[in-house]
Scaffold this active site. Structure first.
Site, mmCIF file in Angstrom:
data_model
loop_
_atom_site.group_PDB
_atom_site.id
_atom_site.type_symbol
_atom_site.label_atom_id
_atom_site.label_comp_id
_atom_site.label_asym_id
_atom_site.label_seq_id
_atom_site.Cartn_x
_atom_site.Cartn_y
_atom_site.Cartn_z
ATOM 1 N N LYS A 276 0.835 -1.196 0.000
ATOM 2 C CA LYS A 276 0.000 0.000 0.000
ATOM 3 C C LYS A 276 0.878 1.258 0.000
ATOM 4 C CE LYS A 276 -1.909 -1.005 3.896
ATOM 5 N NZ LYS A 276 -2.759 -0.850 5.084
ATOM 6 N N TYR B 84 12.013 31.015 9.551
ATOM 7 C CA TYR B 84 10.730 31.699 9.494
ATOM 8 C C TYR B 84 10.084 31.795 10.869
ATOM 9 C CZ TYR B 84 10.488 31.252 4.359
ATOM 10 O OH TYR B 84 10.710 31.346 3.013
#
Length: 820
Positions: free
Chosen positions: A490, A714
């Site tokens: 998956k 930031y």
């Protein structure tokens, strides 16, 4: 190898009742690797999952006529074949190997220890090959079977052998030590791997040390105290040591500096001093290099030659690397040597991963001492034909000799130099091909590999295919013979990339593959995967897609079951379905009280139920033991009811990775392996010998001094209190590095030193605080997680689970698959 079957009967003490005699040039244990059957012997080994005897009819049809077997019934109707019947095939292989080894009076270097064996072997091969024609262990062939197969490669041309010896339990070294029979021994180090097979670490060292019982010299690091103390007791008169701490009376080394892409060492060899640059910075590589250096000094090399040779090791990759190329090509990069043995292994790797792709070989001149060019390229042509190569591109002055031998059906192009090929590469229009680039280091064919690759982002995810297959084998060894295994792929095989993994699984004859959505299954089918595939979340509007691609849907509700019935009635196309039962997870699945309706619909509509399965909610957690047992009991009762009603027993499967480990009595007909394939054990069962598969790596782009009071990154809220030294690395949250890892919440590995994050994680970059760390430079590699920094540890720091991190790694991060 060139041995008569008459001689083999004599070696094994077997009476030969046949008047036929054949010549054996190759011995194989894997039926898929046999390309020249007329001169091959197949050893039919009975393993945990496969019995070699089952492949005898197929091999006979392909022309093979000599078999080493332990099952007296295996000869059957094959009257013109020779069967060497023994009690134990592995023991017989070792007897043949012992005989073959002692046909040659050449020096042998034997290497054992926990880590570094293969690296040291390959580096010694590179360092010594100008003077010696060397035979060595292929890849990591150091087991009971691997050593024997390695020895079979010895022939009259060889002047030196380098072989690894590895063990996992008591008395194994007693069998392989006489086969290797080394004159010079190297004990690398000791670690916890395979510790379950020994009562103590000292016992494991003593068992490994049996490799050197006939050695004239034994090399070890004196800093490895347990190893040194043991070897001193056993082999004091032939022990040769080195040290990074100044304690050896033979060779001492001191790290002066890390620069110029490597490490400068100051050496003191028995009073004589010298400086040496080696192209590595991490401590493991430095230790491996010291073993090689000590070996070269023992073999009589002077420092002038040694200094020159160590420069050759720069940028060498000691592994086959598989990367995604442009235009749906796969590129195999194996550009560090060119000899018959490594070419054979590279071609086998290519065949494993080719599937429906056309095959191109880019090959440099091959040099093999004591072989004429005609003999050499004649043999190479046989290997190329057997590997079904469709196009050969040669580089060099001699490789064009292949034209004398290759069939006209194979396209051939030859160039004098790599630069000539590079200039003309565009004309080949590579598309949907697998391209093996194989050449001697001096040709620098890696430049061709770079031209063909589709991604250049320096951040990359390394996937160790050898480790992955080791983990698969480990879990297969836990299963009863009759229990099948489904491997879950998956989410692009948990972020690894489903194409390479599914190809490898199919080559290993896995029973089933599981995917989440039909699109994933269709992609695998179009790549050439023909293993049965279970689709866990099918779209009931696209059942015809499932039918056309032979995909098998999970059916989890009455509505879904009715959709299958309606499709079958409308099209007359029958689907194989898998009934999903909800035993307590409360996600998808039938409730136990819907059993009557399921049985009625099944019997009325001729449904083909392939399996019945469920999912354990907390099989890794001992505190949920009672809950898990209730799930298992509900599942058993439900399956019994369905099977009794429909008159046959579909496969049953409920165990995931942790369930396989903790609930072995409920393996039924099949189990599902997921995260365990990648070396991650949710149960923390230390007795399982799993190997880490992933390593996420980035590089340092810039180093800065950040003054006191400055902000980093930031939205920084808090200025740094003191001057800091930072390194900006080229990976960020767009690559899958969670923002939760920022502001010191995670530490990553730089040259063996942990460096915490500083500031917020940016989209494409991350800052590390490297204040106080030594020898850090621009361009250095940073391990986000890997073999030295476990993913589980990083997941814990990020307050998540390994699954989420793996599945979140961006597609722009280059996947680099390798086989060591």
């Amino acid at each position: 190898m060139n041995i008569s079957t008459d001689r083999l009967f004599g070696i094994l003490g077997i009476e030969n009742v046949s008047s036929v005699s054949r010549t054996v040039q190759h011995i194989h244990i894997d039926s898929r690797s046999i390309h020249l059957p007329e001169h091959a012997l197949f050893a039919a080994i009975k393993g945990n999952r496969h019995d070699g005897h089952a492949f005898i009819p197929e091999l006979y049809e392909r022309g093979l006529r000599v078999f080493l077997v332990s099952d007296p019934k295996s000869s059957g109707k094959f009257t013109d074949a020779l069967f060497l019947l023994v009690d134990n095939v592995v023991d017989a292989l070792q007897k043949i190997a012992f005989y073959h080894r002692h046909l040659f009076d050449i020096p042998i270097i034997g290497i054992t220890g926990s880590n570094g064996k293969t690296t040291i072997k390959e580096w010694l091969y590179q360092l010594l090959s100008p003077e010696y024609q060397i035979v060595k262990s292929p890849k990591s062939y150091n087991s009971q079977i691997g050593v024997a197969l390695s020895i079979f490669n010895m022939d009259n041309d060889h002047q030196l052998g380098i072989f690894e010896g590895g063990i996992s339990r008591m008395e194994e070294m007693d069998k392989i030590a006489p086969i290797i029979d080394c004159a010079l021994g190297i004990f690398t180090n000791i670690g916890s791997a395979h510790q379950e097979g020994f009562a103590s670490l000292n016992q494991k060292i003593s068992e490994k040390a049996k490799l050197f019982v006939n050695s004239e010299t034994v090399i070890c690091c004196k800093d490895q105290k347990k190893v040194f103390d043991c070897l001193k007791k056993l082999y004091a008169d032939k022990l040769l040591t080195w040290s990074l701490k100044g304690t050896s009376d033979n060779l001492n080394a001191k790290v002066i500096d890390h620069r110029d892409g490597g490490t400068y060492l100051h050496l003191d060899h028995m009073g004589k001093t010298a400086d040496l640059w080696i192209p590595f910075r991490n401590i493991a590589s430095i230790e491996n290099a010291m073993h090689c250096l000590t070996s070269m000094l023992q073999l009589g090399y002077d420092m002038v030659a040694i200094k020159d040779r160590f420069h050759w090791l720069k940028s060498l990759s000691l592994r086959l690397e598989l990367v995604k190329g442009s235009r749906n090509n796969l590129i195999i990069n194996d550009c560090y040597n060119a000899d018959l043995e490594s070419l054979s292994l590279a071609l086998e790797f290519m065949v494993q991963h080719a599937l429906e792709r056309s095959r191109t070989l880019v090959l440099s001149d091959v040099h093999q001492m004591n072989k004429s060019s005609e003999d050499l390229y004649g043999r190479i042509s046989e290997m190329i034909e057997a590997s079904r190569i469709q196009r050969v591109i040669g580089v060099g002055n001699e490789v064009s000799i292949l034209q004398q031998f290759l069939s006209s059906s194979i396209e051939q192009f030859y160039f004098q130099s790599t630069s000539d090929l590079s200039d003309q590469l565009h004309r080949f229009n590579f598309h949907n091909e697998i391209v093996l680039i194989k050449g001697a280091r001096s040709f620098e064919l890696e430049k061709i590999s770079f031209q063909l690759q589709s991604q250049s982002h320096a951040a990359h995810l390394e996937i160790d295919l050898s480790a992955l297959m080791h983990n698969l084998s480990t879990f297969q060894g836990l299963l009863p013979d009759e229990t099948k295994m489904m491997v879950m792929l998956k989410a692009a095989a948990y972020g690894v990339g489903s194409e390479a993994i599914s190809t490898l699984l199919q080559y290993d004859q896995i029973d089933y593959i599981g995917v989440a959505y039909a699109d994933e299954g269709v992609e695998l089918r179009e790549q050439g995967i023909h293993v049965p595939i279970l689709v866990l979340n099918p779209d009931w509007n696209y059942l015809d897609l499932l039918y056309r691609y032979h995909l098998e849907p999970e059916v989890y509700s009455i509505q879904a079951l009715q959709a299958v019935i309606d499709y079958q009635n409308k099209t007359n196309h029958q689907l194989s379905i898998h009934l999903k039962l909800d035993t307590g997870m409360n996600r998808l699945g039938f409730r136990p009280d819907e059993l009557v309706n399921i049985i009625a619909l099944t019997k009325q509509n001729d449904l083909k139920i392939k399996s019945i399965f469920s999912h354990l909610a907390a099989s890794d957690d001992p505190s949920y033991e009672a809950f898990t047992k209730r799930q298992l009991n509900r599942f058993t009762d439900f399956c019994d009811g369905v099977s009794k009603a429909i008159g046959y027993q579909p496969f049953r499967h409920i165990l995931n990775t942790s369930g396989i480990i903790r609930f072995p009595n409920y393996m039924f007909e099949m189990v599902r392996l997921g995260i365990g394939l990648y070396g991650i054990d949710p149960t923390d069962n230390l007795s399982l010998d799993l190997e880490k598969v992933h390593a996420l790596k980035a590089k340092i782009s810039q180093i800065k001094i950040v003054p006191e009071g400055s902000l980093v990154g930031y939205n920084a809220k808090t200025p740094v209190r003191t001057e800091r030294k930072t390194a900006t690395i080229n990976i960020g949250y767009a690559d899958g590095l969670f923002r939760a890892a920022g502001n010191g919440n995670c530490q990553f590995l730089v040259n063996g030193q942990l460096a915490p994050t500083i500031g917020n994680i940016c989209m494409d970059m991350t800052m590390l605080d490297i204040t106080g760390l030594q020898h850090i430079h621009v361009g250095d590699e940073v391990e986000i997680f890997g073999k030295d920094l476990p993913l589980e540890m990083i997941a814990k720091q990020m307050k998540t689970i390994p699954y989420e991190i793996l599945c979140g790694i961006s597609s722009r991060v280059r996947r680099l698959y390798y086989q060591s």
